[in-house]
Design a protein around this motif. Structure first.
Motif, PDB file in Angstrom:
ATOM      1  N   LYS A  60       5.294 -58.494  43.067  1.00  0.00           N
ATOM      2  CA  LYS A  60       6.462 -59.381  43.053  1.00  0.00           C
ATOM      3  C   LYS A  60       7.472 -58.953  41.990  1.00  0.00           C
ATOM      4  CE  LYS A  60       4.268 -63.394  45.148  1.00  0.00           C
ATOM      5  NZ  LYS A  60       3.348 -64.501  44.854  1.00  0.00           N
ATOM      6  N   MET A  61       6.969 -58.412  40.899  1.00  0.00           N
ATOM      7  CA  MET A  61       7.886 -57.907  39.858  1.00  0.00           C
ATOM      8  C   MET A  61       8.678 -56.724  40.393  1.00  0.00           C
ATOM      9  SD  MET A  61       5.546 -58.058  36.406  1.00  0.00           S
ATOM     10  CE  MET A  61       4.200 -59.242  36.353  1.00  0.00           C
ATOM     11  N   PHE A  62       8.003 -55.830  41.111  1.00  0.00           N
ATOM     12  CA  PHE A  62       8.720 -54.706  41.734  1.00  0.00           C
ATOM     13  C   PHE A  62       9.788 -55.239  42.679  1.00  0.00           C
ATOM     14  CE2 PHE A  62       4.735 -52.233  40.777  1.00  0.00           C
ATOM     15  CZ  PHE A  62       5.327 -51.232  40.028  1.00  0.00           C
ATOM     16  N   ALA A  63       9.422 -56.232  43.464  1.00  0.00           N
ATOM     17  CA  ALA A  63      10.382 -56.803  44.429  1.00  0.00           C
ATOM     18  C   ALA A  63      11.588 -57.392  43.697  1.00  0.00           C
ATOM     19  CB  ALA A  63       9.686 -57.871  45.280  1.00  0.00           C
ATOM     20  N   ALA A  64      11.334 -58.065  42.592  1.00  0.00           N
ATOM     21  CA  ALA A  64      12.433 -58.661  41.815  1.00  0.00           C
ATOM     22  C   ALA A  64      13.360 -57.579  41.262  1.00  0.00           C
ATOM     23  CB  ALA A  64      11.868 -59.506  40.680  1.00  0.00           C
ATOM     24  N   LEU A  65      12.830 -56.380  41.111  1.00  0.00           N
ATOM     25  CA  LEU A  65      13.633 -55.253  40.619  1.00  0.00           C
ATOM     26  C   LEU A  65      14.175 -54.401  41.768  1.00  0.00           C
ATOM     27  CD1 LEU A  65      11.128 -54.275  37.788  1.00  0.00           C
ATOM     28  CD2 LEU A  65      13.501 -54.969  37.360  1.00  0.00           C
ATOM     29  N   ASP A  66      13.985 -54.903  42.999  1.00  0.00           N
ATOM     30  CA  ASP A  66      14.408 -54.153  44.184  1.00  0.00           C
ATOM     31  C   ASP A  66      13.727 -52.797  44.304  1.00  0.00           C
ATOM     32  OD1 ASP A  66      16.111 -55.559  45.895  1.00  0.00           O
ATOM     33  OD2 ASP A  66      17.675 -55.543  44.337  1.00  0.00           O
ATOM     34  N   MET A  67      12.454 -52.803  43.967  1.00  0.00           N
ATOM     35  CA  MET A  67      11.704 -51.541  44.023  1.00  0.00           C
ATOM     36  C   MET A  67      10.457 -51.710  44.877  1.00  0.00           C
ATOM     37  SD  MET A  67      11.673 -50.405  40.051  1.00  0.00           S
ATOM     38  CE  MET A  67      10.647 -48.986  40.447  1.00  0.00           C
ATOM     39  N   ARG A  68       9.977 -50.594  45.376  1.00  0.00           N
ATOM     40  CA  ARG A  68       8.655 -50.602  45.991  1.00  0.00           C
ATOM     41  C   ARG A  68       7.609 -50.436  44.897  1.00  0.00           C
ATOM     42  NH1 ARG A  68       8.453 -48.493  51.553  1.00  0.00           N
ATOM     43  NH2 ARG A  68      10.607 -48.381  52.273  1.00  0.00           N
ATOM     44  N   PRO A  69       6.418 -51.023  45.109  1.00  0.00           N
ATOM     45  CA  PRO A  69       5.346 -50.834  44.124  1.00  0.00           C
ATOM     46  C   PRO A  69       5.027 -49.348  43.939  1.00  0.00           C
ATOM     47  CG  PRO A  69       4.754 -52.539  45.683  1.00  0.00           C
ATOM     48  CD  PRO A  69       6.028 -51.918  46.194  1.00  0.00           C
ATOM     49  N   ALA A  70       4.835 -48.952  42.708  1.00  0.00           N
ATOM     50  CA  ALA A  70       4.477 -47.569  42.400  1.00  0.00           C
ATOM     51  C   ALA A  70       3.617 -47.557  41.141  1.00  0.00           C
ATOM     52  CB  ALA A  70       5.737 -46.741  42.182  1.00  0.00           C
ATOM     53  N   SER A  71       2.837 -46.493  40.995  1.00  0.00           N
ATOM     54  CA  SER A  71       1.968 -46.397  39.811  1.00  0.00           C
ATOM     55  C   SER A  71       2.289 -45.161  39.003  1.00  0.00           C
ATOM     56  CB  SER A  71       0.498 -46.249  40.191  1.00  0.00           C
ATOM     57  OG  SER A  71       0.145 -47.097  41.216  1.00  0.00           O
ATOM     58  N   VAL A  72       2.035 -45.236  37.732  1.00  0.00           N
ATOM     59  CA  VAL A  72       1.871 -44.027  36.927  1.00  0.00           C
ATOM     60  C   VAL A  72       0.460 -44.086  36.351  1.00  0.00           C
ATOM     61  CG1 VAL A  72       4.309 -43.759  36.349  1.00  0.00           C
ATOM     62  CG2 VAL A  72       2.844 -45.082  34.832  1.00  0.00           C
ATOM     63  N   PRO A  73      -0.250 -42.953  36.346  1.00  0.00           N
ATOM     64  CA  PRO A  73      -1.625 -42.959  35.857  1.00  0.00           C
ATOM     65  C   PRO A  73      -1.695 -43.486  34.425  1.00  0.00           C
ATOM     66  CG  PRO A  73      -1.101 -40.864  36.867  1.00  0.00           C
ATOM     67  CD  PRO A  73       0.190 -41.613  36.779  1.00  0.00           C
ATOM     68  N   CYS A  74      -2.635 -44.379  34.200  1.00  0.00           N
ATOM     69  CA  CYS A  74      -2.831 -44.946  32.865  1.00  0.00           C
ATOM     70  C   CYS A  74      -4.085 -44.349  32.258  1.00  0.00           C
ATOM     71  CB  CYS A  74      -2.945 -46.463  32.961  1.00  0.00           C
ATOM     72  SG  CYS A  74      -3.441 -47.224  31.413  1.00  0.00           S
ATOM     73  N   LYS A  75      -3.876 -43.398  31.367  1.00  0.00           N
ATOM     74  CA  LYS A  75      -5.029 -42.739  30.733  1.00  0.00           C
ATOM     75  C   LYS A  75      -5.793 -43.698  29.849  1.00  0.00           C
ATOM     76  CE  LYS A  75      -2.990 -38.148  30.759  1.00  0.00           C
ATOM     77  NZ  LYS A  75      -2.201 -37.202  29.952  1.00  0.00           N
ATOM     78  N   GLY A  76      -5.065 -44.666  29.310  1.00  0.00           N
ATOM     79  CA  GLY A  76      -5.718 -45.657  28.450  1.00  0.00           C
ATOM     80  C   GLY A  76      -6.823 -46.381  29.195  1.00  0.00           C
ATOM     81  N   ILE A  77      -6.489 -46.935  30.344  1.00  0.00           N
ATOM     82  CA  ILE A  77      -7.495 -47.723  31.069  1.00  0.00           C
ATOM     83  C   ILE A  77      -8.575 -46.810  31.645  1.00  0.00           C
ATOM     84  CG2 ILE A  77      -6.602 -47.873  33.464  1.00  0.00           C
ATOM     85  CD1 ILE A  77      -7.871 -50.809  31.297  1.00  0.00           C
ATOM     86  N   GLN A  78      -8.194 -45.604  32.021  1.00  0.00           N
ATOM     87  CA  GLN A  78      -9.224 -44.674  32.514  1.00  0.00           C
ATOM     88  C   GLN A  78     -10.264 -44.408  31.432  1.00  0.00           C
ATOM     89  OE1 GLN A  78      -6.521 -41.541  33.806  1.00  0.00           O
ATOM     90  NE2 GLN A  78      -7.044 -41.914  35.958  1.00  0.00           N
TER      91      GLN A  78
END
Ligand code: FE
Ligand code: FE
Ligand code: FE
Ligand code: ZN
Length: 234
Positions: A60-78
């Motif tokens: 929903k945050m992506f939608a509010a920004l007029d964007m499609r959902p996308a990821s960048v790899p998070c090395k921290g959580i990995q």
């Protein structure tokens, strides 16, 4: 990139958390299976449902920004999830297994809290109120999950991890029996590594550190904003 703005930074971090929440959602079943305590299993299962909802909230945050959902790899959580798996492998079958699961899950919650806390401040600064509110809802869930883990740890799991179940001390190394209570209880835990009651100190340290982090982060995340956090949910 001289032309990158705070808004870009927020978007980058939303993508980071989209990756992270998805990874957490996938990793939680392993933790749930590895946990022995029923309340711990239930708590983690509930938080997995919340995590699913948090992923939707990010969409929903992506939608509010007029964007499609996308990821960048998070090395921290990995890294954090990878460590969690290692701990499960090494300690999962033993008496300290559940204390290990709690520690691993609290590391995850703390990562989420630090990210969402920052994102909330940025969204507020940018006047993106809808996004700031969504972040606040998720943040409240992360705090609640963290607190619940602290309560479980301090409510018996740490103690059980130390004593084992039905072992009567027979399989424990000698010389540690009496050292448990008093010595470390309620004391600041950060610099006691290496003391003779290290084992206890570490276990308690999880919970104490968690509580401290909570209040500090909580203040920061809600600073300058109305506190409509954790609306009675558990
Ligand atoms: Fe989350
Ligand atoms: Fe990250
Ligand atoms: Fe580490
Ligand atoms: Zn979480």
């Amino acid at each position: 990139m001289a032309d990158k703005t705070l808004r870009d930074l927020l978007i980058h971090t939303i993508k980071d958390m989209y990756f992270a929440e998805t990874a957490i959602y996938k990793a939680l079943p392993k933790m749930i299976d590895g946990a022995k305590n029923e309340d711990l299993k239930t708590g983690l299962t509930q938080h997995r449902d919340e995590t699913k909802n948090q992923i939707t909230r990010l969409e929903k945050m992506f939608a509010a920004l007029d964007m499609r959902p996308a990821s960048v790899p998070c090395k921290g959580i990995q890294g954090i999830l990878g460590e969690g798996e290692e701990v499960l492998k090494e300690f999962g079958d033993g008496e300290a297994g559940d204390a290990g699961v709690i520690a691993s899950c609290q590391a995850v919650e703390h990562y989420e809290i630090t990210r969402y806390g920052t994102m909330h401040a940025w969204a507020t600064e940018l006047g993106l109120d809808e996004i700031a509110e969504a972040i606040e809802e998720t943040l409240a869930e992360e705090y609640a999950a963290d607190e619940k883990l602290t309560a479980l740890a301090e409510g018996g799991i740490n103690q059980q991890a130390e004593q084992g179940e039905g072992m009567g001390g027979a399989q424990r190394p000698t010389g540690r029996g009496g050292a448990r209570t008093g010595a470390t209880k309620g004391r600041s835990t950060t610099k006691s590594a290496g003391s003779r009651s290290t084992r206890t100190t570490r276990a308690k340290g999880v919970a104490k550190t968690a509580s401290r982090t909570k209040s500090a982060a909580s203040k920061r995340a809600t600073a300058g904003k109305t506190t409509r956090k954790s609306s009675g949910r558990k």
